[in-house]
Design a protein around this motif. Sequence first.
Motif, PDB file in Angstrom:
ATOM      1  N   ILE A  63       0.849  -1.175   0.000  1.00 55.14           N
ATOM      2  CA  ILE A  63       0.000   0.000   0.000  1.00 55.14           C
ATOM      3  C   ILE A  63       0.895   1.240   0.000  1.00 55.14           C
ATOM      4  CG2 ILE A  63      -0.177   0.081   2.530  1.00 55.14           C
ATOM      5  CD1 ILE A  63      -3.065   1.002   2.175  1.00 55.14           C
ATOM      6  N   TYR A  64       0.465   2.292  -0.675  1.00 63.69           N
ATOM      7  CA  TYR A  64       1.299   3.494  -0.738  1.00 63.69           C
ATOM      8  C   TYR A  64       0.457   4.742  -0.549  1.00 63.69           C
ATOM      9  CZ  TYR A  64      -0.440   4.194  -5.518  1.00 63.69           C
ATOM     10  OH  TYR A  64      -1.244   4.386  -6.605  1.00 63.69           O
ATOM     11  N   ALA A  65       1.111   5.799  -0.118  1.00 58.11           N
ATOM     12  CA  ALA A  65       0.500   7.119   0.007  1.00 58.11           C
ATOM     13  C   ALA A  65       1.576   8.148  -0.314  1.00 58.11           C
ATOM     14  CB  ALA A  65      -0.058   7.346   1.411  1.00 58.11           C
ATOM     15  N   ASN A  66       1.153   9.356  -0.666  1.00 57.55           N
ATOM     16  CA  ASN A  66       2.110  10.390  -1.070  1.00 57.55           C
ATOM     17  C   ASN A  66       1.710  11.743  -0.481  1.00 57.55           C
ATOM     18  OD1 ASN A  66       4.315  11.545  -2.352  1.00 57.55           O
ATOM     19  ND2 ASN A  66       3.268  11.793  -4.313  1.00 57.55           N
ATOM     20  N   PRO A  67       1.812  11.894   0.864  1.00 60.66           N
ATOM     21  CA  PRO A  67       1.442  13.181   1.469  1.00 60.66           C
ATOM     22  C   PRO A  67       2.384  14.294   0.998  1.00 60.66           C
ATOM     23  CG  PRO A  67       2.517  11.757   3.081  1.00 60.66           C
ATOM     24  CD  PRO A  67       2.280  10.920   1.862  1.00 60.66           C
ATOM     25  N   GLN A  68       1.857  15.520   0.952  1.00 64.08           N
ATOM     26  CA  GLN A  68       2.598  16.664   0.431  1.00 64.08           C
ATOM     27  C   GLN A  68       2.712  17.759   1.494  1.00 64.08           C
ATOM     28  OE1 GLN A  68       3.313  16.899  -3.294  1.00 64.08           O
ATOM     29  NE2 GLN A  68       2.882  14.701  -3.140  1.00 64.08           N
ATOM     30  N   GLU A  95      -1.051  11.890   8.296  1.00 63.86           N
ATOM     31  CA  GLU A  95      -1.345  11.876   6.863  1.00 63.86           C
ATOM     32  C   GLU A  95      -1.341  10.448   6.315  1.00 63.86           C
ATOM     33  OE1 GLU A  95      -2.017  14.498   4.539  1.00 63.86           O
ATOM     34  OE2 GLU A  95      -2.486  15.446   6.453  1.00 63.86           O
ATOM     35  N   LEU A  96      -0.392   9.645   6.774  1.00 58.42           N
ATOM     36  CA  LEU A  96      -0.328   8.259   6.301  1.00 58.42           C
ATOM     37  C   LEU A  96      -1.497   7.447   6.831  1.00 58.42           C
ATOM     38  CD1 LEU A  96       3.488   7.473   6.629  1.00 58.42           C
ATOM     39  CD2 LEU A  96       2.207   8.059   4.563  1.00 58.42           C
ATOM     40  N   ALA A  97      -1.847   7.674   8.102  1.00 55.58           N
ATOM     41  CA  ALA A  97      -2.988   6.966   8.672  1.00 55.58           C
ATOM     42  C   ALA A  97      -4.258   7.307   7.903  1.00 55.58           C
ATOM     43  CB  ALA A  97      -3.150   7.305  10.153  1.00 55.58           C
ATOM     44  N   LEU A  98      -4.405   8.573   7.541  1.00 57.02           N
ATOM     45  CA  LEU A  98      -5.571   8.998   6.764  1.00 57.02           C
ATOM     46  C   LEU A  98      -5.559   8.345   5.386  1.00 57.02           C
ATOM     47  CD1 LEU A  98      -8.046  10.919   6.663  1.00 57.02           C
ATOM     48  CD2 LEU A  98      -6.518  12.651   5.690  1.00 57.02           C
ATOM     49  N   GLY A  99      -4.379   8.301   4.760  1.00 61.07           N
ATOM     50  CA  GLY A  99      -4.279   7.728   3.417  1.00 61.07           C
ATOM     51  C   GLY A  99      -4.444   6.216   3.396  1.00 61.07           C
ATOM     52  N   PHE A 100      -3.931   5.544   4.430  1.00 65.01           N
ATOM     53  CA  PHE A 100      -3.949   4.085   4.458  1.00 65.01           C
ATOM     54  C   PHE A 100      -5.258   3.500   4.989  1.00 65.01           C
ATOM     55  CE2 PHE A 100       0.977   3.689   4.979  1.00 65.01           C
ATOM     56  CZ  PHE A 100       1.124   4.018   3.645  1.00 65.01           C
ATOM     57  N   SER A 101      -5.903   4.201   5.925  1.00 69.40           N
ATOM     58  CA  SER A 101      -6.973   3.580   6.715  1.00 69.40           C
ATOM     59  C   SER A 101      -8.153   3.096   5.870  1.00 69.40           C
ATOM     60  CB  SER A 101      -7.455   4.537   7.812  1.00 69.40           C
ATOM     61  OG  SER A 101      -7.907   5.756   7.252  1.00 69.40           O
ATOM     62  N   GLU A 102      -8.674   3.941   4.992  1.00 69.92           N
ATOM     63  CA  GLU A 102      -9.841   3.518   4.203  1.00 69.92           C
ATOM     64  C   GLU A 102      -9.488   2.379   3.258  1.00 69.92           C
ATOM     65  OE1 GLU A 102     -13.449   5.276   1.423  1.00 69.92           O
ATOM     66  OE2 GLU A 102     -11.891   6.626   2.168  1.00 69.92           O
ATOM     67  N   ALA A 103      -8.301   2.467   2.639  1.00 63.47           N
ATOM     68  CA  ALA A 103      -7.879   1.395   1.723  1.00 63.47           C
ATOM     69  C   ALA A 103      -7.730   0.074   2.477  1.00 63.47           C
ATOM     70  CB  ALA A 103      -6.570   1.774   1.039  1.00 63.47           C
ATOM     71  N   TYR A 159       6.665   9.862  -0.789  1.00 63.71           N
ATOM     72  CA  TYR A 159       6.086   8.633  -1.320  1.00 63.71           C
ATOM     73  C   TYR A 159       6.412   7.499  -0.353  1.00 63.71           C
ATOM     74  CZ  TYR A 159       5.121   4.741  -4.469  1.00 63.71           C
ATOM     75  OH  TYR A 159       4.622   3.589  -5.020  1.00 63.71           O
ATOM     76  N   THR A 160       5.383   6.967   0.291  1.00 61.63           N
ATOM     77  CA  THR A 160       5.558   6.023   1.393  1.00 61.63           C
ATOM     78  C   THR A 160       4.887   4.692   1.071  1.00 61.63           C
ATOM     79  OG1 THR A 160       5.453   7.922   2.885  1.00 61.63           O
ATOM     80  CG2 THR A 160       5.277   5.739   3.879  1.00 61.63           C
ATOM     81  N   THR A 161       5.594   3.606   1.329  1.00 63.13           N
ATOM     82  CA  THR A 161       5.063   2.272   1.046  1.00 63.13           C
ATOM     83  C   THR A 161       5.210   1.369   2.268  1.00 63.13           C
ATOM     84  OG1 THR A 161       7.196   1.497   0.179  1.00 63.13           O
ATOM     85  CG2 THR A 161       5.618   2.420  -1.411  1.00 63.13           C
ATOM     86  N   LYS A 162       4.260   0.467   2.420  1.00 55.09           N
ATOM     87  CA  LYS A 162       4.381  -0.583   3.438  1.00 55.09           C
ATOM     88  C   LYS A 162       3.623  -1.818   2.969  1.00 55.09           C
ATOM     89  CE  LYS A 162       0.612   0.138   6.761  1.00 55.09           C
ATOM     90  NZ  LYS A 162       0.232  -1.258   7.003  1.00 55.09           N
ATOM     91  N   ARG A 163       4.060  -2.989   3.414  1.00 53.31           N
ATOM     92  CA  ARG A 163       3.445  -4.248   3.004  1.00 53.31           C
ATOM     93  C   ARG A 163       2.537  -4.765   4.120  1.00 53.31           C
ATOM     94  NH1 ARG A 163       4.495  -6.625  -1.415  1.00 53.31           N
ATOM     95  NH2 ARG A 163       3.951  -8.708  -0.674  1.00 53.31           N
ATOM     96  N   THR A 164       1.337  -5.153   3.704  1.00 54.53           N
ATOM     97  CA  THR A 164       0.328  -5.648   4.644  1.00 54.53           C
ATOM     98  C   THR A 164      -0.439  -6.779   3.979  1.00 54.53           C
ATOM     99  OG1 THR A 164       0.064  -3.514   5.762  1.00 54.53           O
ATOM    100  CG2 THR A 164      -1.760  -5.043   5.934  1.00 54.53           C
ATOM    101  N   GLY A 165      -0.838  -7.750   4.765  1.00 51.43           N
ATOM    102  CA  GLY A 165      -1.613  -8.864   4.235  1.00 51.43           C
ATOM    103  C   GLY A 165      -2.754  -9.235   5.166  1.00 51.43           C
ATOM    104  N   GLY A 166      -3.658 -10.057   4.665  1.00 54.38           N
ATOM    105  CA  GLY A 166      -4.767 -10.516   5.480  1.00 54.38           C
ATOM    106  C   GLY A 166      -5.292 -11.836   4.960  1.00 54.38           C
ATOM    107  N   MET A 167      -5.858 -12.644   5.873  1.00 56.16           N
ATOM    108  CA  MET A 167      -6.375 -13.959   5.459  1.00 56.16           C
ATOM    109  C   MET A 167      -7.388 -14.466   6.487  1.00 56.16           C
ATOM    110  SD  MET A 167      -3.162 -16.446   6.414  1.00 56.16           S
ATOM    111  CE  MET A 167      -2.374 -16.370   8.039  1.00 56.16           C
ATOM    112  N   LEU A 168      -8.285 -15.295   6.013  1.00 53.63           N
ATOM    113  CA  LEU A 168      -9.214 -16.011   6.875  1.00 53.63           C
ATOM    114  C   LEU A 168      -8.453 -17.174   7.510  1.00 53.63           C
ATOM    115  CD1 LEU A 168     -12.338 -16.071   7.526  1.00 53.63           C
ATOM    116  CD2 LEU A 168     -12.501 -17.843   5.785  1.00 53.63           C
ATOM    117  N   THR A 169      -8.504 -17.272   8.838  1.00 54.22           N
ATOM    118  CA  THR A 169      -7.746 -18.321   9.514  1.00 54.22           C
ATOM    119  C   THR A 169      -8.640 -19.397  10.138  1.00 54.22           C
ATOM    120  OG1 THR A 169      -7.589 -16.796  11.391  1.00 54.22           O
ATOM    121  CG2 THR A 169      -5.656 -17.025  10.000  1.00 54.22           C
TER     122      THR A 169
END
Length: 404
Positions: free
Chosen positions: A189-194, A214-222, A378-388
């Motif tokens: 996931i990425y965001a680009n606060p200015q 800014e990142l929390a705002l950009g990432f949270s809905e996605a 330009y900020t990136t982080k890796r996140t995943g999710g799964m049914l366990t």
Amino acid sequence: MAVEIKDVELVAQELQAKFEDFKSKNDKRIDAIEQEKGALAGQVETLNGKLSELENLKSDLEAELAATRRPGGGSKGKSVTEHKAAFMDFVRKGNEDGLRELEQKALQTGVDADGGYAVPEDLDRSLLNLLHDEVVMRQEATVISLSTPDYRKVVNTGGAKSAWVSETHARNATDTPTLAQIKPFMGEIYANPQATQTMLDDSFFDVESWINSELALGFSEAEEIAFTTGDGSDKPKGFLAYASTLVDDKTRPFGTLQHILSGAATGLTADAIIKLIYTLRKVHRNGAKFMMNNNTLFAARILKDKEDNYLWRPGLELGQPSMLVGYGIAENEQMPDIAADAKAIAFGNFKRGYTIVDRLGTRVLRDPYTNKPFVGFYTTKRTGGMLTDSQAIKIMQIGAPVAP
């Protein structure tokens, strides 16, 4: 002004009064003659909205009260402080020397600076804490943070039955367990606060808080969308994206959810809400919650059982949430609205049923050129999710039951 317990109690008293008014108006709406229905329906809708506002206010006051009681953290180590100072110098002035030297010391020789620099660990965790506050699925699911690129979980999909024997009786072999490896659907996931350079040069401007907010705002809905309905293609797979069937736990394959029908073609029924609870095994009901969006919650609030009692009850004590048939409610605005065939309500133990995996190592690339006079991050982080555990979550699908 600091929040006190009496502030929460005052809001709880108002919530109780509004709920009594809501019940009175709604009961009149149900029994009203045709000429009165329109006016009373509007009053019920207004009170329904006010109940939501008071619920949110009470939750916010409780969170603020808990924060004031939380002890402060310990002192940071030298390496953490050094990394943070170098990172702030990079953010404010674009000076990369300090970060480049630190990453070389850490033997990260394969990292290209063009791909950005790693955020200090305490900032990384602060961002995850902010996302926890913003993303409902992070509050309800199990969240794991890892530094490695791969995570797999072994689950038992059947077998390993137990048996009773006497003290001297021969022990027959039990069924061989059926084990399966599952891994999260990962994505970047990425965001680009200015910001302007003037803002960054201002010593009173809190860069750390600005970047994280800014990142929390950009990432949270996605993230909320991905953990709820994501298709698993370069993103987490949401729990609603898994197949579901009317088949019960005894014969349904692992990885497929069970759904029941709501009892009405385009609406909810009280009987279906109660049935949904007892479709879930008792072992999973401990810690279970409903999950729905605000529009569905409005509809659930007016439902009554056969004894004419409302299924919904407001939480009036400190720390006590509002309940639906005795279970808490997680409001997730990415859950579908009530409509034919929509999977509008989920009920289950989401910590057992769904896992979110965060790869620590958020990276930031400073870009002062593309959108002058602004500086982009330009900020990136890796996140995943799964049914366990596909038995730990049940779904209500809008629709009348199939005729016998």
